[in-house]
Structures are given as C-alpha cells and as structure tokens.
Design a protein around this motif. Sequence first.
Motif, PDB file in Angstrom:
ATOM      1  N   ARG A  58      37.070  49.235 -87.917  1.00 41.84           N
ATOM      2  CA  ARG A  58      37.791  50.090 -88.791  1.00 41.84           C
ATOM      3  C   ARG A  58      39.251  50.185 -87.620  1.00 41.84           C
ATOM      4  O   ARG A  58      40.075  50.422 -88.151  1.00 41.84           O
ATOM      5  CB  ARG A  58      37.093  51.281 -89.092  1.00 41.84           C
ATOM      6  N   TYR A  59      38.726  50.519 -86.387  1.00 42.25           N
ATOM      7  CA  TYR A  59      39.777  50.688 -85.357  1.00 42.25           C
ATOM      8  C   TYR A  59      40.873  49.501 -85.392  1.00 42.25           C
ATOM      9  O   TYR A  59      42.051  49.953 -85.403  1.00 42.25           O
ATOM     10  CB  TYR A  59      39.436  51.002 -84.155  1.00 42.25           C
ATOM     11  N   ALA A  60      40.406  48.390 -85.253  1.00 39.23           N
ATOM     12  CA  ALA A  60      41.221  47.090 -85.524  1.00 39.23           C
ATOM     13  C   ALA A  60      41.864  47.055 -86.553  1.00 39.23           C
ATOM     14  O   ALA A  60      43.074  46.229 -86.764  1.00 39.23           O
ATOM     15  CB  ALA A  60      40.456  45.735 -85.248  1.00 39.23           C
ATOM     16  N   LEU A  61      41.486  47.642 -87.865  1.00 40.35           N
ATOM     17  CA  LEU A  61      42.212  47.152 -88.936  1.00 40.35           C
ATOM     18  C   LEU A  61      42.826  48.250 -89.463  1.00 40.35           C
ATOM     19  O   LEU A  61      43.187  48.579 -90.848  1.00 40.35           O
ATOM     20  CB  LEU A  61      41.092  46.821 -90.185  1.00 40.35           C
ATOM     21  N   GLN A  62      43.164  49.558 -88.669  1.00 43.87           N
ATOM     22  CA  GLN A  62      43.830  50.634 -89.303  1.00 43.87           C
ATOM     23  C   GLN A  62      45.243  50.516 -89.498  1.00 43.87           C
ATOM     24  O   GLN A  62      45.689  51.101 -90.383  1.00 43.87           O
ATOM     25  CB  GLN A  62      43.718  51.848 -87.795  1.00 43.87           C
TER      26      GLN A  62
END
Lengths: 283, 819, 159
Positions: C132-136
Amino acid sequence: MLLREVDYARPSTVEEAVALLAGYEGARALAGGQTIVNVMKSRAAAPDVLVDLANLEELRTIGFSADGLLEIGAMVTCAQLVNSSEVDVARPILAEVAATIADVQVRNRGTVGGNVCVNDPTNHLPPLLVALGATFTIRSRESERTVPADEFFLGVYLTAVGEGELLTKVSVPPSNDAGDGFAGVTIGKHGTYIVDAAATVSDDGVRIALGCVAAAPVRATAMEDRLAGSDFSADSVAAAAQGLGASLDPPSDVHGSADYRRHLAEVSAVRAVLQAAGRRKGA
Amino acid sequence: MTTLTEQPAKTLERGYVGQSIPRREDRRLVQGQGTFFDDVRRHGMGYVHFVRSPYAHARILSIDVSKALELEGVYGTITGDEVAIHTDPFFEMSVEPGGLIKDYALAVGKVRHMGEPVAAVCAATRELARDAAELIEVEYDPLPVLVDAEEALEDEVVLHDDAGSNVVWSGVFDWGNVDQALAEADHVVTIERLHFHRFSSTPLECAGALVEYDKGTGEWTLICNHQMPGVGAIWMAPALRTGIDKLRFVTHDIGGGFGNKICLHPQYVVLCLMARKLGRPVQWTEWRTDQHTANAHGNERTFLDVEVAVKADGEMTGFKVKAIDDCGAFPRYEPLGCIIWAQVTPGMYAWRNIRVDFTQVCTNKSPVSPNRGYSRMQHLWLTERIIDIVASELGFDPVEIRKRNYVKAEQMPYETPNGCVYDSGDYAAALDIALDLIDHGSIEERRVKAAARGKLLGFGIGSTLDSGTNNFGQSTLLNPELQFSGNNEAATVKLDIFGEVVVTLGTVPQGQGHETTAAQVVADILGCPPEQVNVRRGHDTWFNAHAGFSGTYASQFAFTGLGAVKGATELLRDEMVKLAAFVLQAPEEAIELADGMARIKDGPEEAALPFMALGAIVNANNAFLPPDFNPTLNHRYVCRPYFGMVDKERKTGQLTLTYATQIHAAVVEVDPETGEVEIVDYAAVDDCGVRINPQIVEGQVHGATAHAIGAALFEDFVYDEDGTLLTANFYDYHVPHAMDMPPLKTGAMESPSPVAPLGAKGMGEGGGGGIHCIGAAIQDALRPAGKAIVYDSCNPPHRVWSMLQDPGSTRTNVSVVSK
Amino acid sequence: MATPARSRAISLVINGEQVEMEVPARRLLVHFIRDDLGLTGTHVGCDTGNCGACTVQLDGEPVKSCMLLAVQADGSRIATVEGLAPDGDLTALQRAFNEHHALQCGYCTPGMLMSASALLARNPHPTEEEVRYALQGNICRCTGYVNIVEAVVAVGGGA
C-alpha cells in the motif's frame, strides 16, 4: 498540462548554474521539478529559462561538516533522505518526515532544495527545518552566505534565495540530547497537510514551528517560553499551548476554517512536543 | 478479505456461468496494449483546446480570435456565434419552464458556470492549441452568481432568460396517505434539513474523442469514450441537423465511466463542427481540471422538512419530504433525476405512505450527469438517515429497527406504493452476514477499548438497493409528451467459416468485463469453451448490435446486455442443431452441442460435426442445402424487457426490473481532538442473484465501496460565493489512495431474480451503502460527545470537529413529537 | 557555458532501445513517450501529478512522467509497461493482476505495474502494508485497491 515555451540549460558546475541564473532574466532553477513543472503545467507561472541542476553531483551528497553539522545537498531527494545512514545517525526525524511526503514517485524526484525553496505553506520540510534550527547556504556569483532557518522562509515561493542565487545545501545540527517530533492533520493518509507542527526538545530548550497557518512557518515562541523547565507531562504541555491558536491568523479554505486551523495548531503543537520530549535521550 | 457465501435456495444448472474465470480483457491491458481514444492517431489531425469561462455567470460582450488565427500552426476556431448558426439547441426533456432552456454546444451570449466552453481552437500540436487558446480574447460582463439551490428558487437572479425561472421541473409524488399515517403515529420525528453533497466518480481517463468527417457522404466517425452512444446520437443528430446514421460512434477500451461519460454531446458537437469546417480529423482530450469544473458532477440534493410517522414499537409507516435537486447550469440528462429515485421510493422498507415534493433548479455550477448510483443513492441516503435519526432519537437499536421495517423475504416479490416490484431478496439475512463479518457482538467491548485510547468508536449500517434496467417510460411521469418507454439492448452472435464464435455487444463496457461474462454465457449455450468465443472489444454503432437505448449504464448489462447475448446465441444454437440434424440425417432432438461439436447424443464418434464444419458448410460449401433451408449462422437479438406502461396520473409503474441488495457495515474511530475519522472495520454484503462471474461481482462491490468511502470522507465539489470551484483537481479533491482504504470484508448471497433471463440482477453501481454506513457510524461515535446529528453526506475532519464543538447546533435540526 | 535553448537533442534508452531525438524543452516526458515514440501504454489521468497513471521507471525508480520534461530524461534509462513482457510472455506480476482481478478499466494498470514491479525488485516479499505504501502514488478509481494489493502480495509469496 501543456507548458508555455521555455528555454532550457543544463550546466555542469555550480558556478555555471549561478552564472546562468544571474545572466538570464526570468531564469529559475529546476531541481526535481515536482512543484515547478506542475505550476508550469497550469500556466500559473512561466519562467523564461529553466536551469536544470541535474548534473551538479556535488549538490547530491549527504555528509558532515568539520564541526559536525549534517550537511544535505540541495539536490538530495526525499528518497535519499529516507535511506541515508548519515541522516539516520544524526537526525532521524528528517527521514521519518520525508518518508511521508506524497508518494514514492514524488520522493524519488523531489529534492530538499526544491521543497524548501518553493516554501508552499503545506510543505513538510520548512517547519521541520525551522524547529531543528537548520542553516541554509546560498551561493551567488560573488559570494556564499549562510542564513538561519528563522530568516530563510519569507513567503510562498519566497525565500532568502534572491535572484541570481542558488541554494546549495542545508545544514542541520545533530540530535545529541535532543528529541524531535512532528504531528498534524492531513487530507487522507500522507496527503496535504491542513496544519502541521514540528518540535525539538533539548537542553537548550524547546523549538516549535507550525506549518499551513501563514505564508511561512511560524515559531510558537510564547509556547516555547512557557515550556521552559517543563516536566513535559501531557497536562503541562497542553497548558503551555493555551493561547497559541488565538495568536495566529491562519487562512480559511475548503479544508478548514481559520478557527479549525487555530485549534489544530494547538493540538499539533502539543502532539509534536510530547513526541519530541518522549524521544529525548534519557527521557 | 473474507468471503462468506450463503447457498442460494434455488441452485441453477451452471457451467461456465457462475465461475470466476479470469478476465479475457486483461492480457492486452496489462501489457499497455489497450486502445484508449487518446491512443489513436490520424494523418493530418489537429488538436482542439477549449477556451473556458473564468466567470460563473457573465454576459459575453465579444470574442476576438484574430490573434490566435495569426499563430503559425493554428488550423481554425469555432465560437458560440457559429454554433448558434450551424446547430440547433439540444433537445430538452422537461416540461416548462425547464423545457424552454436553450443549451448549445458552446456558450451563446452568456456563460453560466466556471469552465464553460466559450470557444474552441484547433492546431497542429497539443501545446500549440493551448497557446492559441490563450490568444483568444473574450470580454465578459459579470452577472450576480447563484450557487445555492434554495436561493435559486427565489428567481431574483435567473440563469436562463428563455425559461424565465431557475426551476427546471417540479411536482408532487403522493403515494398512500401520509397525512393519515402521521396522524395515527405514536411519534412524529421531524428533520429540518439534510444535505447530499456534490461529488462524482471521476474516472481516471477523462473524456475526449477523435472525430473524422467524410465530406463525400456527410458522415462523422467519433472514436470516443461515450458510454451511452444510443442516446448520445439522439441528442447530437438533431442538433447537427443530420440523421442518426451519419454519426458513427466507435469505442475501444474506456478508462472508467461511472455515468460521467454520458453527457459528452456538447463537446462532441463542437468537434463535429470543427472537423467539417477544417476538413481534417480533430482530436480533443479533456484535462482533469476541465473534467472537475465543467463536465459531470453528481446531483446535489437538499431535503427539507422531513416528517416521519413512527409507531410505539418502532414500525414506521411513512414520511414526507421536500427535495430540492441542484442540477447545475444545464439540465443535460435532467430532469430524469427527478424520477429515477422513485425506483427505490421506500428504500428497503415496507413503508406505504410517502409524499415527496420534488423541485429541480439550475445554479451557476457544473452541469450534473448520471453518476454511479444516480439519483437513487441520494434518496437512499435519505431513507438511511431517516432510520438512524429515528433510532437515535427514540432509543431504538439500529439493527432491530431495520429488521422491523425491512421488506421481508416472504413478502417477495414486493410491490412498493408506487408500483415497483422488488423481485427477490432477504434483507435481514444479508444484514446478519454483514454483522457477523464485523463481529457486531464485540462492538461495545471495542468501544470501551477505543475510549481508553482517547478515540470515539462508532458503528453504522447502510442498507441499500441497486435497481437495474431503466424503464424509460418513467420519463413520461415528468413530461407526458415524451415518446420514450421501455428499454432494449442488442447483441449479435455468428459462427464464422473456421468455427469461431463471434459476438458483438450493444453495450459499451468501461471495465465491467463484458468480454468475459458474455463469453461465459455463450460457451454454456453452445457447449464450447469460452476461449472459442471471440467477444469483440468495444462498441461500434455501425455494427448491427445496436439499439435505441444501447449503452452501459443503469446496472442493466446482466439483464438486457446478457439477455441479448443469450437470445442471439439461442437462435444460433437452434440453427446449428437444425443444420447438424440435416447433415447427420438425425432428428433435431437427437443433436447435442458439446465439446465444440454438434453430435448425435450417445451416437458413434464419427456422428459429430465440429463447429468449423458447420461454419464452412454455410459460409463456403452450401450448394447441397435444399432451397427451403437457408441457415445464416449469424443472428441479432434485441432483448426488450417487459415493463408495461406507467400510470401517468398516479405516477406509478414498473420503473425498473431487478433489485440487488447491498448491506454495508462500518466501524469507525473518531479522534475527538481533530475530527479525523478512521475506518477500522468494514463489511459489504451483496446479493445480486445469480453471479455470472463472482470475482467480477466482488470487484464491483470493492469499487462501489471505495467511491462511497471517498464521498463520505473526502470528495466534495465545493464552490465559493463567486461560483469558483475550490476542488478542481486531485490535490484538493482527494480521492482514496491505497493507504486510505481500509481492508474490506465482503460477503455474498444469491437470491436469483425470477424475472431476469439468467437470474442475474443488475449490479455494480451500488446504492452508496458506504456513504450511509459511515455517516451512521460517525453519528454513533459522537453520541457520548453531545449526540450530534449527521446532516451532510460528506464528513471531512473539519465538519466532524464542528459537530463535536457544537453538537447542539445540529440537534436543533431534529424534533420529536410523541403522543 | 551552457546556452539556454528552446529545444534539445536528447539521447536515452527506452525499454532497452536507444532513442535520439530533438525535443522542445517544454514537452513533458509523458507526451514524448506517448506522442513522439508512440508508446501509448503510459497514460495520463490528471494534470497535477497526483494520479500516477503516467508512472514509468527512470534508472530503475518509479517516477511520474507528467512531472518531468523530456529534456530532463536526457541520458537516462526508461522502462515503460510495454517493456515488461516484450515477447508477450507475461511476468508473474502481470499474471497475478489477471488472476486476482486487479484491474477493471485497465487505465491505471500500466502505472500500477511500474510502481509494483519497482517495489518487487527492491523488496521481493512485501507485506500488505509495504505494498500500500509503494502504491500510494497511483490512483485507481475502479478496484478500491483490494485486489491490486492482493495480487502484488501474492507475487511475493505472501497470503
């Protein structure tokens, strides 16, 4: 989405960059471009010349000065801050906050120099660097000067970096005994701040800076004074924040009224100070 | 991501239908090989840029294009004056006064919202077109601005001089006897004002088209992303003073629609004029800021003076309300929003007495267009607010009061007071699944734990219906003169010479997976693997698979879209059987289609014809067929669902066909210091009857939930008093990102529709369940902090904080009279 | 000293192929990729750098190609969605997107894939939180991210 015509140059040395910035009217430095390219896309501003700093490797380093200051080159990206062992040792709050700026793609391109020189009131680094007591090194053709954070941020898109000048590095004192904190309310996770506050608590006292409440970061000096000798209990910090909101004249917009921002300023300042005090070595 | 599945009471015989077959569309899309309209190039094409109004309301004094035309590489311009000469105003659906509004493709004489196109310029590159647009000088005389719907009712400032009033449409819907219900009630709960805010689904791909004009034939080809070309052509052809068949709409892949790509006819007409004027293909790609300021907002609606009749035991017998709908500057798809809500008049509840005094007005804001959950969502938010406010004021449990008032499973099919038939469903059972998913029994315990962390925990339910397949006859309840009724959709299925089954759809998918689900349906009927079925991408009005209401909207693919595919495939199957029987010299009853062959049941192995043989016989080797037997193996079928006529006097009728159920449940934590809301647990249960492809159904549930969460917490088109949109891009109009989304738990039931061809109900839009349950959860969370009433459908931190600061101001909105 | 100019001859490697072209200084990288090179898999979804549909990898790192001028990419190595499976032999990530129904309209998908593949190159076994952090920085309006996150986690061997 579509920019006006612009001239572009990519100098290979700082001297050359400064000469270009000074030599051409309407010249602007282009760092990561994560703000200025967007501004140009909306045609809200249109520099005549972009001086791309991409090849200035000397601005991309993180290191220490002879007197132990953490020195961050203006072209250091947020991603570099996040992954830097020097930052981790000297002032980890910088990495912690940088890790919440926008998203991976923006952190890969966005630079420390760009973030502070744009000085958008919602940007993360200006209040943080004020709280940390950073200094800014500015080069011109003739000289190099150093400006303390309290004098660096002047307004939106307005800093101590004048025409024909270039910010080359930001120097941050190492933590030593200090604890640092950062808190605020965003529009969505890692979104734009509605209000934020940075705080540092050390033997020298407390420094608190607020973002999003004026055109430049605001020091909460009265609150800092009230915290002198504080036990940093939740109650005493909350008591010290009383009146902070009333001393501010923040903007009203779609994300919050001035009153809401005054309130958030107090809540954020309290949270940042409590976090900083809790992290202080020996606390 | 738990999935609970209740077994349907009636299991259907299923093959590929019912399986989560991975989508066939994906292979091209994951390689960047999809074709979206902006990917298409033509020799010599020009790029169009619109000059847009910086004012919300102003008279246009002059437009000077001369400087733009002097710029090298500029091909030409079009202004409102030319539009007024070369086109007619778009057809208006309303009676007077709305019916008198003149809506042209570009502003003529006056601008009525910020961002309204006033001129267009075409140039050799995208950048140059924008440069030229900056050189077009427009002189404006600003006028007073209306951004408030209630103020618009006063008609002190009038947007459309031709209409003489800001009212587009108004009327009273009165079913049962609400006065008697209120008189006989033990409690009457009054709510002064509720506000359903403006937002839209903002598909990631903006609007646009590449338009070519054929001078020799007078035909336009629009390579575009219009999601309802059947109706688009009905608007455009008369305006362009041409025939419907002169407009060929072609879509390939479309980057999301959600209803927001239905009202593209004004811009498309400009492109048609430009292509004809310049004699070259022209292309326009809308930018995000344009999409936000001037294309497709969802309907904003204010509910005033709600009065609810409640019995001592919590049974509710009806309500009355005055609804004011704000359609922005032009009623493009409107006033249909003034009736579409009536498909779900009592919500999920067995309420028999309802009076709605409905008025729609124009304001100086972006025009609205259908938006996922169109018009029903607004009304369902009202019914859910009613039930939770009544529960909270009178001390009923939100679960118990719902179960007491829900239409019961044993009452299905259930006719609402306005003649709509809820086809099937078990609402209480669906609610129980949702409650299990979020562990409802532990809520009070979690509330205490959250309080210890300084957080206010709240729980809320949103129970909604997703009505599918419009009966366009409902438009005659607004304007008796309109000649619309029913609905239809077409498909063609053929067997080609080498045995490929080729399907064309009348629908215009934008991500719903029609290529996959249509192949599943065809494969089952023809007894072949789905891989043998080629469902052509996109839509082309020049294929025969096209009917008057063709498009992808109103949750109707499962009924009319697949109904058409099924019908055409059955015609093909029957002919294949007949042909095989003739060739194999066997009775038709003895022929079966299986394993990609037509063969004699239980016959010898050689008594079988592969599809290729059948295709080859009819297409290339047919001399031996007798003169009275002429199979084509190429069939078109139009699915025309039966509605009957509506009753214009009583304003009743079958307004739609299927009702899928969604029950959403949310647990939120509110930070009382900041007003921030965090969703800590979330469940969505969907019952859409037979699920053709459960994975696709679940994906639609996820997407509808994300839209609802965005709308409930962030997404709001806010205007200032000058009519400037303050949330014109994805910075200020925050949509949920990956980190904003809570883990979603989903559950499913299957109550097959007794009326739909495959037992499958329309689904995908959802009824905004997330908006309802999050609002309810916030209201529940705020109970210990002054019992504020949630009065708006959007609750960003600043609004929640205000409710915490001054709960009393929200409570003056509600009163209870008990007898 | 470098002289500012309206255009610049740039040289870069895109999906392994060397490209040399004179481009106007004002042209965005995304328009260079789409219009000048015809690689239309990279999409435009907004005009403010928020949506990430235009994400490509620049020297291995995901960046938004609408927030870079093409001239800034001079001398770099760029990867777009078209380069993931040049022979049509889908990568594990592309297959997972299909199997987990991680796309609906497919418009955000190329950007998602470029962000996710960069994550997997750095961190082959990401947790849900890390994904999720990488796709924010990539907006999807269809899926609510549920199946996208599930697909990326699955490629890394997670549940």
